[in-house]
Write an enzyme that holds these catalytic residues in place. Structure first.
Site, PDB file in Angstrom:
ATOM      1  N   HIS A 175      -0.935  -5.049   4.768  1.00 31.35           N
ATOM      2  CA  HIS A 175       0.240  -4.226   4.464  1.00 31.35           C
ATOM      3  C   HIS A 175       0.252  -3.059   5.453  1.00 31.35           C
ATOM      4  O   HIS A 175      -0.821  -2.546   5.812  1.00 31.35           O
ATOM      5  CB  HIS A 175       0.146  -3.612   3.054  1.00 31.35           C
ATOM      6  CG  HIS A 175       0.573  -4.498   1.936  1.00 31.35           C
ATOM      7  ND1 HIS A 175      -0.101  -4.541   0.734  1.00 31.35           N
ATOM      8  CD2 HIS A 175       1.622  -5.357   1.806  1.00 31.35           C
ATOM      9  CE1 HIS A 175       0.502  -5.393  -0.084  1.00 31.35           C
ATOM     10  NE2 HIS A 175       1.548  -5.900   0.545  1.00 31.35           N
ATOM     11  N   CYS A 269      -1.955   2.754  -2.180  1.00 22.55           N
ATOM     12  CA  CYS A 269      -1.497   1.547  -2.881  1.00 22.55           C
ATOM     13  C   CYS A 269      -1.323   1.794  -4.377  1.00 22.55           C
ATOM     14  O   CYS A 269      -0.534   1.112  -5.025  1.00 22.55           O
ATOM     15  CB  CYS A 269      -2.504   0.408  -2.757  1.00 22.55           C
ATOM     16  SG  CYS A 269      -2.956  -0.042  -1.119  1.00 22.55           S
TER      17      CYS A 269
HETATM   18  N1  ARG Z   1      -4.571  -7.212  -4.261  1.00 18.97           N
HETATM   19  C1  ARG Z   1      -3.338  -6.623  -3.840  1.00 18.97           C
HETATM   20  C2  ARG Z   1      -2.625  -7.568  -2.906  1.00 18.97           C
HETATM   21  O1  ARG Z   1      -3.290  -8.219  -2.126  1.00 18.97           O
HETATM   22  C3  ARG Z   1      -3.566  -5.291  -3.204  1.00 18.97           C
HETATM   23  C4  ARG Z   1      -2.315  -4.561  -2.876  1.00 18.97           C
HETATM   24  C5  ARG Z   1      -2.539  -3.295  -2.113  1.00 18.97           C
HETATM   25  N2  ARG Z   1      -1.336  -2.597  -1.946  1.00 18.97           N
HETATM   26  C6  ARG Z   1      -0.931  -1.978  -0.826  1.00 18.97           C
HETATM   27  N3  ARG Z   1       0.178  -1.303  -0.865  1.00 18.97           N
HETATM   28  N4  ARG Z   1      -1.561  -2.119   0.308  1.00 18.97           N
HETATM   29  O2  ARG Z   1      -1.421  -7.697  -2.908  1.00 18.97           O
END
Ligand code: ARG
Length: 281
Positions: A175, A269
């Site tokens: 992300h 996050c």
């Molecule tokens: N386990 C989640 C996923 O892989 C973690 C999300 C983390 N969120 C972020 N905004 N980076 O989607």
């Protein structure tokens, strides 16, 4: 008497959405950090989440909560709920089936708070503020691993803002908010190797003051910071970033978030800024 919706408080104080980790755990593997064999310690996760909540409250932020839901362990990562733009927000469409059940809960929560919740066509992937961050007037958008470039272009068209699409090339930084964090309209934190050559060039050209992370701090989620005014909240273990922030007049605040790192997430996050990010103009 009609009560004005909470979203009217938008401009009074920092306004953040979080979700308590009641049903948090590592139940599937959708990024390289996640392993069902490396389970999160639930009591410790709760303690870490509570500490983050308290730090954010102490910065003066008002915090709204999403009701935790069994079977949706990643609902805690509210950055992925939507991208907020004024009173409007663009709801996520998760790439992985394991997270798609979150959409209805984020939709209901945001609508209850008074937002106009807009959606993208059903064959688009978009993961909210996780992949869409303003630095100044420009929307910086991460694509390929989760969100698709056309989702970000569609949103930019609807809000009539320029978008710079950045291809994410390292699966650990899946992300945009894991490798890029705007601090102000002209300052950001980043980890260059997470971007391709074009992305690195365009970021260097668009943002005058870039704080570069080394591999160790990037892997400690140093870029996954919550910026509230001059205060910058991150996971612990980011001393070089902290020094770079201090020298620029920011106040770094570290708090342990190890249990969320096991799901590939950290401070940022776990939050969604409902009133617009600090670096947004
Ligand atoms: N386990 C989640 C996923 O892989 C973690 C999300 C983390 N969120 C972020 N905004 N980076 O989607």
């Amino acid at each position: 008497m009609t009560k004005s919706p909470p979203v009217d408080r938008l401009f009074d104080s920092p306004y953040i959405l979080m979700c308590p980790p009641r049903f948090y755990g590592i139940e599937y593997e959708i990024n390289p950090w996640m392993s069902r064999e490396r389970q999160a310690d639930h009591a410790l996760a709760t303690q870490q989440w509570n500490a983050l909540f308290q730090i954010l409250q102490s910065t003066g932020a008002t915090i709204e909560l999403v009701e935790p839901q069994p079977g949706l362990p990643d609902l805690v990562f509210t950055a992925n709920a939507a991208m907020v733009f004024g009173r409007r927000c663009y709801l996520s469409r998760f790439r992985h089936q394991q997270r798609q059940g979150e959409e209805q809960h984020f939709r209901a929560t945001l609508a209850n708070l008074g937002f106009d919740v807009e959606e993208l066509p059903s064959d688009f992937y978009f993961e909210g503020a996780g992949d869409a961050l303003f630095c100044g007037e420009t929307l910086f958008a991460g694509y390929r691993i989760r969100s698709t470039a056309r989702s970000l272009q569609e949103i930019a068209r609807r809000i009539d803002r320029a978008v710079i699409c950045l291809e994410l090339v390292d699966s650990r930084f899946y992300h945009l908010d894991t490798c890029f964090c705007p601090l102000s309209p002209h300052q950001a934190i980043w980890f260059p190797p997470a971007f391709d050559e074009y992305g690195q060039r365009v970021l260097r050209q668009s943002i005058p003051d870039l704080i570069e992370l080394d591999e160790t701090e990037a892997a400690a989620f140093a870029a996954n910071a919550v910026v509230v005014g001059r205060q910058v909240v991150t996971n612990s273990g980011c001393p070089k970033l902290a020094a770079a922030l201090r020298s620029r007049g920011f106040e770094p605040i570290e708090t342990p978030l190890s249990e969320f790192g096991k799901a590939g997430g950290s401070a940022k996050c776990l939050t969604l800024r409902l009133d617009g990010e600090e670096a947004f103009r």
